[in-house]
Write a protein that holds these residues in place. Structure first.
Motif, PDB file in Angstrom:
ATOM      1  N   PRO A  10       0.804  -1.166  -0.057  1.00 18.01           N
ATOM      2  CA  PRO A  10      -0.020  -0.182   0.118  1.00 18.01           C
ATOM      3  C   PRO A  10       0.976   1.417  -0.050  1.00 18.01           C
ATOM      4  CG  PRO A  10      -0.700  -1.602   1.940  1.00 18.01           C
ATOM      5  CD  PRO A  10       0.647  -2.065   1.194  1.00 18.01           C
ATOM      6  N   GLY A  11       0.402   2.230  -0.945  1.00 22.83           N
ATOM      7  CA  GLY A  11       1.237   3.295  -0.770  1.00 22.83           C
ATOM      8  C   GLY A  11       2.581   3.395  -2.009  1.00 22.83           C
ATOM      9  N   GLY A  15      -1.118   3.320  -8.026  1.00 21.01           N
ATOM     10  CA  GLY A  15      -2.150   4.129  -8.415  1.00 21.01           C
ATOM     11  C   GLY A  15      -1.496   5.395  -9.452  1.00 21.01           C
ATOM     12  N   THR A  32      -8.652  -2.393  -8.409  1.00 21.31           N
ATOM     13  CA  THR A  32      -9.882  -2.900  -7.560  1.00 21.31           C
ATOM     14  C   THR A  32     -10.058  -1.721  -6.520  1.00 21.31           C
ATOM     15  OG1 THR A  32      -8.085  -4.228  -6.723  1.00 21.31           O
ATOM     16  CG2 THR A  32      -9.606  -5.407  -7.962  1.00 21.31           C
ATOM     17  N   MET A  54     -12.321  -2.228   4.301  1.00 19.36           N
ATOM     18  CA  MET A  54     -11.353  -1.356   4.073  1.00 19.36           C
ATOM     19  C   MET A  54     -11.079  -0.491   5.157  1.00 19.36           C
ATOM     20  SD  MET A  54     -12.532  -0.579   0.375  1.00 19.36           S
ATOM     21  CE  MET A  54     -11.304   0.525  -0.504  1.00 19.36           C
ATOM     22  N   SER A  58      -8.209  -4.088   6.289  1.00 18.38           N
ATOM     23  CA  SER A  58      -8.382  -5.603   5.866  1.00 18.38           C
ATOM     24  C   SER A  58      -8.733  -5.726   4.400  1.00 18.38           C
ATOM     25  CB  SER A  58      -9.367  -6.398   6.543  1.00 18.38           C
ATOM     26  OG  SER A  58      -9.222  -6.185   8.047  1.00 18.38           O
ATOM     27  N   VAL A  60     -10.818  -7.104   1.367  1.00 24.95           N
ATOM     28  CA  VAL A  60     -12.063  -7.271   0.989  1.00 24.95           C
ATOM     29  C   VAL A  60     -12.160  -8.710   0.577  1.00 24.95           C
ATOM     30  CG1 VAL A  60     -13.897  -6.677  -0.710  1.00 24.95           C
ATOM     31  CG2 VAL A  60     -12.426  -4.920   0.263  1.00 24.95           C
ATOM     32  N   PHE A  87      -4.512  -5.756  -7.778  1.00 22.12           N
ATOM     33  CA  PHE A  87      -5.165  -7.258  -8.299  1.00 22.12           C
ATOM     34  C   PHE A  87      -4.101  -7.738  -8.941  1.00 22.12           C
ATOM     35  CE2 PHE A  87      -7.678 -10.255 -10.327  1.00 22.12           C
ATOM     36  CZ  PHE A  87      -8.575 -10.756  -9.626  1.00 22.12           C
ATOM     37  N   GLN A  93      -7.140 -15.037  -5.693  1.00 22.74           N
ATOM     38  CA  GLN A  93      -7.043 -13.896  -6.780  1.00 22.74           C
ATOM     39  C   GLN A  93      -6.305 -14.274  -7.815  1.00 22.74           C
ATOM     40  OE1 GLN A  93      -7.201  -9.906  -5.321  1.00 22.74           O
ATOM     41  NE2 GLN A  93      -8.301 -10.414  -3.414  1.00 22.74           N
ATOM     42  N   ARG A 124       4.321   8.397   3.093  1.00 27.71           N
ATOM     43  CA  ARG A 124       3.453   8.685   1.975  1.00 27.71           C
ATOM     44  C   ARG A 124       1.870   8.564   2.188  1.00 27.71           C
ATOM     45  NH1 ARG A 124       5.847   5.830  -3.429  1.00 27.71           N
ATOM     46  NH2 ARG A 124       7.910   6.168  -3.325  1.00 27.71           N
ATOM     47  N   ARG A 134      -9.661   9.781   2.294  1.00 26.79           N
ATOM     48  CA  ARG A 134      -9.822   8.360   2.264  1.00 26.79           C
ATOM     49  C   ARG A 134      -9.666   7.879   3.941  1.00 26.79           C
ATOM     50  NH1 ARG A 134      -6.372   5.116  -2.061  1.00 26.79           N
ATOM     51  NH2 ARG A 134      -6.294   3.525  -0.360  1.00 26.79           N
ATOM     52  N   ASP A 136      -8.997   5.255   5.258  1.00 23.86           N
ATOM     53  CA  ASP A 136      -7.804   4.222   5.407  1.00 23.86           C
ATOM     54  C   ASP A 136      -6.511   4.890   5.442  1.00 23.86           C
ATOM     55  OD1 ASP A 136      -8.062   4.612   2.764  1.00 23.86           O
ATOM     56  OD2 ASP A 136      -7.756   2.304   2.178  1.00 23.86           O
ATOM     57  N   GLY A 172      10.959   1.691  -6.152  1.00 22.66           N
ATOM     58  CA  GLY A 172       9.824   2.426  -6.397  1.00 22.66           C
ATOM     59  C   GLY A 172      10.089   3.580  -5.481  1.00 22.66           C
ATOM     60  N   ILE A 179      10.605   6.743 -11.618  1.00 18.51           N
ATOM     61  CA  ILE A 179      10.212   5.600 -11.372  1.00 18.51           C
ATOM     62  C   ILE A 179       9.467   5.201 -12.793  1.00 18.51           C
ATOM     63  CG2 ILE A 179       8.860   4.107 -10.000  1.00 18.51           C
ATOM     64  CD1 ILE A 179       9.065   6.090  -7.699  1.00 18.51           C
TER      65      ILE A 179
HETATM   66  P1  B4P Z   1      -5.479   0.406  -3.195  1.00 16.82           P
HETATM   67  O1  B4P Z   1      -6.597   1.606  -3.905  1.00 16.82           O
HETATM   68  O2  B4P Z   1      -5.013  -0.633  -4.152  1.00 16.82           O
HETATM   69  O3  B4P Z   1      -4.367   1.630  -2.891  1.00 16.82           O
HETATM   70  P2  B4P Z   1      -2.915   1.548  -2.169  1.00 16.82           P
HETATM   71  O4  B4P Z   1      -2.338  -0.053  -2.173  1.00 16.82           O
HETATM   72  O5  B4P Z   1      -3.195   2.346  -0.742  1.00 16.82           O
HETATM   73  O6  B4P Z   1      -2.097   2.628  -2.808  1.00 16.82           O
HETATM   74  P3  B4P Z   1      -1.234   2.579  -4.076  1.00 16.82           P
HETATM   75  O7  B4P Z   1      -0.040   1.761  -4.228  1.00 16.82           O
HETATM   76  O8  B4P Z   1      -1.885   2.556  -5.454  1.00 16.82           O
HETATM   77  O9  B4P Z   1      -0.602   4.022  -3.689  1.00 16.82           O
HETATM   78  P4  B4P Z   1      -0.762   5.569  -4.535  1.00 16.82           P
HETATM   79  O10 B4P Z   1      -0.064   5.295  -5.974  1.00 16.82           O
HETATM   80  O11 B4P Z   1      -1.960   5.856  -4.370  1.00 16.82           O
HETATM   81  O12 B4P Z   1      -5.995  -0.126  -1.829  1.00 16.82           O
HETATM   82  C1  B4P Z   1      -6.766   0.185  -0.893  1.00 16.82           C
HETATM   83  C2  B4P Z   1      -7.977  -0.867  -0.184  1.00 16.82           C
HETATM   84  O13 B4P Z   1      -8.641  -1.582  -0.999  1.00 16.82           O
HETATM   85  C3  B4P Z   1      -7.024  -1.972   0.337  1.00 16.82           C
HETATM   86  O14 B4P Z   1      -6.423  -1.773   1.726  1.00 16.82           O
HETATM   87  C4  B4P Z   1      -8.126  -3.091   0.444  1.00 16.82           C
HETATM   88  O15 B4P Z   1      -9.041  -2.907   1.427  1.00 16.82           O
HETATM   89  C5  B4P Z   1      -8.994  -2.961  -0.721  1.00 16.82           C
HETATM   90  N1  B4P Z   1      -8.541  -3.601  -1.910  1.00 16.82           N
HETATM   91  C6  B4P Z   1      -8.275  -3.357  -3.201  1.00 16.82           C
HETATM   92  N2  B4P Z   1      -7.874  -4.055  -3.806  1.00 16.82           N
HETATM   93  C7  B4P Z   1      -8.202  -5.143  -3.327  1.00 16.82           C
HETATM   94  C8  B4P Z   1      -8.197  -6.564  -3.646  1.00 16.82           C
HETATM   95  N3  B4P Z   1      -7.583  -7.114  -4.744  1.00 16.82           N
HETATM   96  N4  B4P Z   1      -8.413  -7.697  -2.729  1.00 16.82           N
HETATM   97  C9  B4P Z   1      -9.186  -7.120  -1.459  1.00 16.82           C
HETATM   98  N5  B4P Z   1      -8.969  -6.059  -1.163  1.00 16.82           N
HETATM   99  C10 B4P Z   1      -8.740  -4.857  -1.737  1.00 16.82           C
HETATM  100  O16 B4P Z   1       0.374   6.409  -3.549  1.00 16.82           O
HETATM  101  C11 B4P Z   1       0.300   6.696  -2.283  1.00 16.82           C
HETATM  102  C12 B4P Z   1       0.750   8.017  -2.185  1.00 16.82           C
HETATM  103  O17 B4P Z   1       2.158   8.054  -2.476  1.00 16.82           O
HETATM  104  C13 B4P Z   1      -0.066   9.039  -3.221  1.00 16.82           C
HETATM  105  O18 B4P Z   1      -0.276  10.154  -2.123  1.00 16.82           O
HETATM  106  C14 B4P Z   1       0.973   9.492  -3.924  1.00 16.82           C
HETATM  107  O19 B4P Z   1       0.860  11.049  -4.430  1.00 16.82           O
HETATM  108  C15 B4P Z   1       1.987   9.212  -3.311  1.00 16.82           C
HETATM  109  N6  B4P Z   1       3.195   8.962  -4.042  1.00 16.82           N
HETATM  110  C16 B4P Z   1       3.329   7.969  -5.117  1.00 16.82           C
HETATM  111  N7  B4P Z   1       4.741   7.988  -5.680  1.00 16.82           N
HETATM  112  C17 B4P Z   1       5.350   8.895  -4.977  1.00 16.82           C
HETATM  113  C18 B4P Z   1       7.025   9.108  -5.048  1.00 16.82           C
HETATM  114  N8  B4P Z   1       7.601   8.622  -5.936  1.00 16.82           N
HETATM  115  N9  B4P Z   1       7.575   9.913  -4.048  1.00 16.82           N
HETATM  116  C19 B4P Z   1       6.477  10.331  -3.115  1.00 16.82           C
HETATM  117  N10 B4P Z   1       5.214   9.985  -3.148  1.00 16.82           N
HETATM  118  C20 B4P Z   1       4.650   9.284  -3.820  1.00 16.82           C
END
Ligand code: B4P
Length: 191
Positions: A10-11, A15, A32, A54, A58, A60, A87, A93, A124, A134, A136, A172, A179
């Motif tokens: 995560p993070g 995205g 997803t 979420m 946890s 989903v 995903f 999955q 982040r 958000r 979460d 990353g 990146i």
């Molecule tokens: P997701 O929506 O998939 O999001 P994420 O893992 O939290 O973040 P991501 O990796 O996409 O980070 P982002 O680019 O946004 O999941 C959210 C929730 O949904 C899960 O916890 C779960 O509950 C549920 N879910 C989703 N898919 C599921 C599945 N398949 N099965 C079950 N449950 C599921 O970046 C984060 C931040 O960092 C941003 O603010 C961004 O601006 C910053 N950032 C990005 N790159 C950077 C960099 N190089 N330097 C500095 N900051 C940076």
């Protein structure tokens, strides 16, 4: 067709990088997380169920997420390829995705796995929590729970694809553009 999985904790920037990658390569973005947040915004029964998981950090349940991806694949028959973001997140999955793609006779070309330290992830997500709305992202305990879910249930997904020699680790950390360049080099060498 060129199908790609963008993988990472995560993070890790899945995205963020997905937006740039779909624009360069014309792939259909299937996130997803975005699909689930869309259901939450519309306050559907699926969204209400997803929110309860979420908000705790946890995952989903698999059947919910797999059926959502199955429908999205059916709705995008003409896509040049898919970018799977967030995903698969469990081995169940991953196996389900392989079966869905087998029916389409189009495999996963590569899994690009973003490598980011835990301190950086936490930083982040807390920053994003200040503005994203958000639920979460705002609480450090929930963020830590998401990272724990990643270690307990998601990391094994990389082992699954490693058996097929499809995993490439990508640094990353650094600027978003740097990146992105690293990811493009890996994609261009496989297309
Ligand atoms: P997701 O929506 O998939 O999001 P994420 O893992 O939290 O973040 P991501 O990796 O996409 O980070 P982002 O680019 O946004 O999941 C959210 C929730 O949904 C899960 O916890 C779960 O509950 C549920 N879910 C989703 N898919 C599921 C599945 N398949 N099965 C079950 N449950 C599921 O970046 C984060 C931040 O960092 C941003 O603010 C961004 O601006 C910053 N950032 C990005 N790159 C950077 C960099 N190089 N330097 C500095 N900051 C940076």
């Amino acid at each position: 067709m060129f199908n790609l999985i963008l993988f990472g904790p995560p993070g890790s920037g899945k995205g963020t990088q997905s937006e740039k990658l779909i624009s360069r390569y014309g792939l259909k973005h299937l996130s997803t997380g975005d699909l689930l947040r869309h259901e939450i915004t519309r306050n559907t029964p699926l969204g209400q169920e997803a929110k309860s998981f979420m908000d705790k950090g946890s995952l989903v349940p698999d059947e919910v997420v797999i059926s959502m991806i199955g429908s999205a694949l059916d709705e995008n028959q003409d896509a040049k390829g898919f970018l799977f973001d967030g995903f698969p997140r469990t081995s169940t999955q991953a196996e389900a995705l392989d079966k869905l793609l087998e029916l389409k006779k189009t495999p996963i070309a590569v899994m690009l796995a973003l490598d980011v330290s835990e301190d950086e992830l936490l930083k982040r997500l807390l920053i994003r929590g200040e503005t994203s709305g958000r639920s979460d992202d705002t609480n450090e305990q929930v963020i830590r729970a998401r990272i724990k879910e990643y270690h307990d249930k998601t990391l094994v997904v990389a082992d699954y694809y490693r058996k097929f020699r499809k995993v490439v680790m990508v640094n990353g950390e650094g600027s978003v553009d740097n990146i992105f360049q690293r990811l493009c080099i890996e994609i261009d060498s496989r297309r």
